[in-house]
Design a protein around this motif. Structure first.
Motif, short mmCIF file in Angstrom:
data_model
loop_
_atom_site.label_atom_id
_atom_site.label_comp_id
_atom_site.label_asym_id
_atom_site.label_seq_id
_atom_site.Cartn_x
_atom_site.Cartn_y
_atom_site.Cartn_z
N PRO A 82 0.84 -1.21 0.00
CA PRO A 82 0.00 0.00 0.00
C PRO A 82 0.87 1.25 0.00
O PRO A 82 1.82 1.37 0.76
CB PRO A 82 -0.79 -0.12 1.30
CG PRO A 82 -0.80 -1.57 1.61
CD PRO A 82 0.50 -2.10 1.11
N ARG A 83 0.54 2.16 -0.89
CA ARG A 83 1.37 3.34 -1.09
C ARG A 83 0.59 4.60 -0.76
O ARG A 83 -0.44 4.88 -1.38
CB ARG A 83 1.81 3.36 -2.55
CG ARG A 83 2.62 4.54 -2.89
CD ARG A 83 2.98 4.51 -4.32
NE ARG A 83 3.83 5.63 -4.57
CZ ARG A 83 4.54 5.78 -5.64
NH1 ARG A 83 4.51 4.87 -6.56
NH2 ARG A 83 5.28 6.83 -5.80
N VAL A 84 1.08 5.32 0.22
CA VAL A 84 0.49 6.62 0.56
C VAL A 84 1.11 7.63 -0.39
O VAL A 84 2.32 7.82 -0.39
CB VAL A 84 0.75 6.99 2.03
CG1 VAL A 84 0.15 8.34 2.34
CG2 VAL A 84 0.20 5.93 2.96
N SER A 85 0.29 8.24 -1.21
CA SER A 85 0.82 9.14 -2.22
C SER A 85 0.89 10.56 -1.67
O SER A 85 0.04 10.98 -0.88
CB SER A 85 -0.03 9.10 -3.48
OG SER A 85 -1.34 9.49 -3.19
N GLY A 86 1.92 11.27 -2.12
CA GLY A 86 2.12 12.65 -1.71
C GLY A 86 1.46 13.64 -2.64
O GLY A 86 1.66 14.84 -2.52
N GLY A 87 0.68 13.14 -3.59
CA GLY A 87 -0.02 14.03 -4.50
C GLY A 87 0.92 14.77 -5.43
O GLY A 87 1.70 14.18 -6.15
N THR A 106 -3.08 15.29 -2.59
CA THR A 106 -2.28 16.34 -1.97
C THR A 106 -2.99 16.92 -0.75
O THR A 106 -2.36 17.23 0.25
CB THR A 106 -2.00 17.47 -2.98
OG1 THR A 106 -1.39 16.91 -4.13
CG2 THR A 106 -1.10 18.53 -2.40
N THR A 107 -4.30 17.05 -0.82
CA THR A 107 -5.04 17.73 0.23
C THR A 107 -5.42 16.83 1.39
O THR A 107 -5.79 17.33 2.45
CB THR A 107 -6.31 18.37 -0.35
OG1 THR A 107 -7.11 17.34 -0.96
CG2 THR A 107 -5.96 19.43 -1.36
N GLN A 108 -5.39 15.50 1.20
CA GLN A 108 -5.74 14.58 2.28
C GLN A 108 -4.94 13.28 2.12
O GLN A 108 -4.44 13.00 1.04
CB GLN A 108 -7.23 14.28 2.28
CG GLN A 108 -7.76 13.81 0.95
CD GLN A 108 -9.27 13.85 0.90
OE1 GLN A 108 -9.92 14.04 1.92
NE2 GLN A 108 -9.84 13.67 -0.25
N SER A 109 -4.83 12.52 3.18
CA SER A 109 -4.03 11.30 3.15
C SER A 109 -4.79 10.20 2.41
O SER A 109 -5.82 9.72 2.87
CB SER A 109 -3.72 10.81 4.57
OG SER A 109 -2.94 11.75 5.24
N MET A 110 -4.27 9.83 1.27
CA MET A 110 -4.85 8.77 0.45
C MET A 110 -3.79 7.71 0.22
O MET A 110 -2.60 8.02 0.11
CB MET A 110 -5.29 9.31 -0.91
CG MET A 110 -6.33 10.39 -0.86
SD MET A 110 -7.95 9.83 -0.37
CE MET A 110 -8.52 9.15 -1.89
N ARG A 111 -4.21 6.48 0.17
CA ARG A 111 -3.28 5.42 -0.20
C ARG A 111 -3.93 4.55 -1.26
O ARG A 111 -5.16 4.51 -1.39
CB ARG A 111 -2.84 4.59 1.00
CG ARG A 111 -3.80 3.53 1.45
CD ARG A 111 -3.18 2.66 2.51
NE ARG A 111 -4.13 1.64 2.91
CZ ARG A 111 -3.89 0.76 3.86
NH1 ARG A 111 -2.75 0.78 4.50
NH2 ARG A 111 -4.79 -0.14 4.17
N ARG A 112 -3.08 3.88 -2.02
CA ARG A 112 -3.55 3.02 -3.09
C ARG A 112 -2.94 1.64 -2.92
O ARG A 112 -1.77 1.53 -2.56
CB ARG A 112 -3.19 3.62 -4.44
CG ARG A 112 -4.07 4.81 -4.74
CD ARG A 112 -3.50 5.67 -5.85
NE ARG A 112 -4.42 6.75 -6.20
CZ ARG A 112 -4.56 7.85 -5.48
NH1 ARG A 112 -3.89 8.04 -4.40
NH2 ARG A 112 -5.41 8.79 -5.88
N ARG A 113 -3.75 0.62 -3.16
CA ARG A 113 -3.28 -0.76 -3.10
C ARG A 113 -3.43 -1.39 -4.47
O ARG A 113 -4.43 -1.17 -5.15
CB ARG A 113 -4.09 -1.57 -2.08
CG ARG A 113 -3.89 -1.12 -0.66
CD ARG A 113 -4.62 -1.98 0.34
NE ARG A 113 -6.07 -1.95 0.16
CZ ARG A 113 -6.82 -3.05 0.01
NH1 ARG A 113 -6.30 -4.23 0.03
NH2 ARG A 113 -8.13 -2.93 -0.13
N LEU A 114 -2.44 -2.17 -4.86
CA LEU A 114 -2.44 -2.82 -6.17
C LEU A 114 -2.70 -4.30 -6.01
O LEU A 114 -2.05 -4.96 -5.20
CB LEU A 114 -1.09 -2.60 -6.86
CG LEU A 114 -0.88 -3.35 -8.18
CD1 LEU A 114 -1.74 -2.73 -9.27
CD2 LEU A 114 0.57 -3.35 -8.58
#
Length: 193
Positions: A82-87, A106-114
């Protein structure tokens, strides 16, 4: 003076993100101008060397976007860390695949899972299913790290009779699939396969 430059760049990025996504009348259609096929059909044979080639290419493409947590060639599965993106600050590794998604990260903490699944097709070849699941961080209530935890009789203990520390579990809210990143991965797969 540099903060004005960053403010101007972020304003341009936000405007570009809004302008890049056309407004559609049907809310059930997936954003994007051209629909993409997911799972992607790769017309190869049932030869083991062809499967090895397809798996290696899919692994390499997935590794450009995510660190790989687990992969099993025999099951045809690839799972990304899982990758928390910095936008905006992380655009060099993901590319400008969608202005809205990048600005939102960029505006909120989001993560993506592959999650990738490769299955053989009956007609010869393989189906490559790519799922990128987007999640929003739920910080929950604040926990005082200096608070002394009371030991209960049913707690597990280690060999030294010490109770494990209670860790703060991060909670993530499922926001659906990131179809734009899926589309970027599949288009790169089409180029290489």
């Amino acid at each position: 003076m540099t903060w004005l430059r960053y403010l101007g760049i972020s304003l341009l990025v936000s405007l570009a993100g809004c302008a890049s996504t056309p407004i559609q009348e049907n809310p059930y259609t997936v954003r994007g101008s051209i629909p993409f096929e997911n799972p992607l059909f790769v017309p190869q044979g049932h030869d083991p060397q062809q499967y090895q080639r397809v798996y290696d290419i899919v692994y390499d493409v997935c590794q450009t976007y995510f660190d790989i947590a687990n992969s099993n060639m025999y099951a045809g599965e690839i799972v990304g860390v899982p990758r928390v993106s910095g936008g905006v600050f992380d655009w060099c590794s993901t590319g400008w695949y969608d202005g809205y998604e990048i600005w939102e990260s960029t505006t909120q903490s989001m993560r993506r899972r592959l999650l990738v699944q490769i299955t053989p097709a009956e007609v010869g070849g393989y189906f490559v299913l790519v799922k990128v699941i987007k999640e929003l961080e739920d910080p929950g209530r604040a926990v005082n790290p200096l608070q002394i935890r009371r030991v209960r009789p049913d707690d597990t203990v280690d060999a030294y009779n010490n109770a494990p520390q209670q860790l703060l579990n991060e909670r993530w809210i499922d926001k659906g699939r990131d179809t734009r990143m899926e589309e970027a991965i599949i288009s790169k797969l089409k180029e290489k396969l």
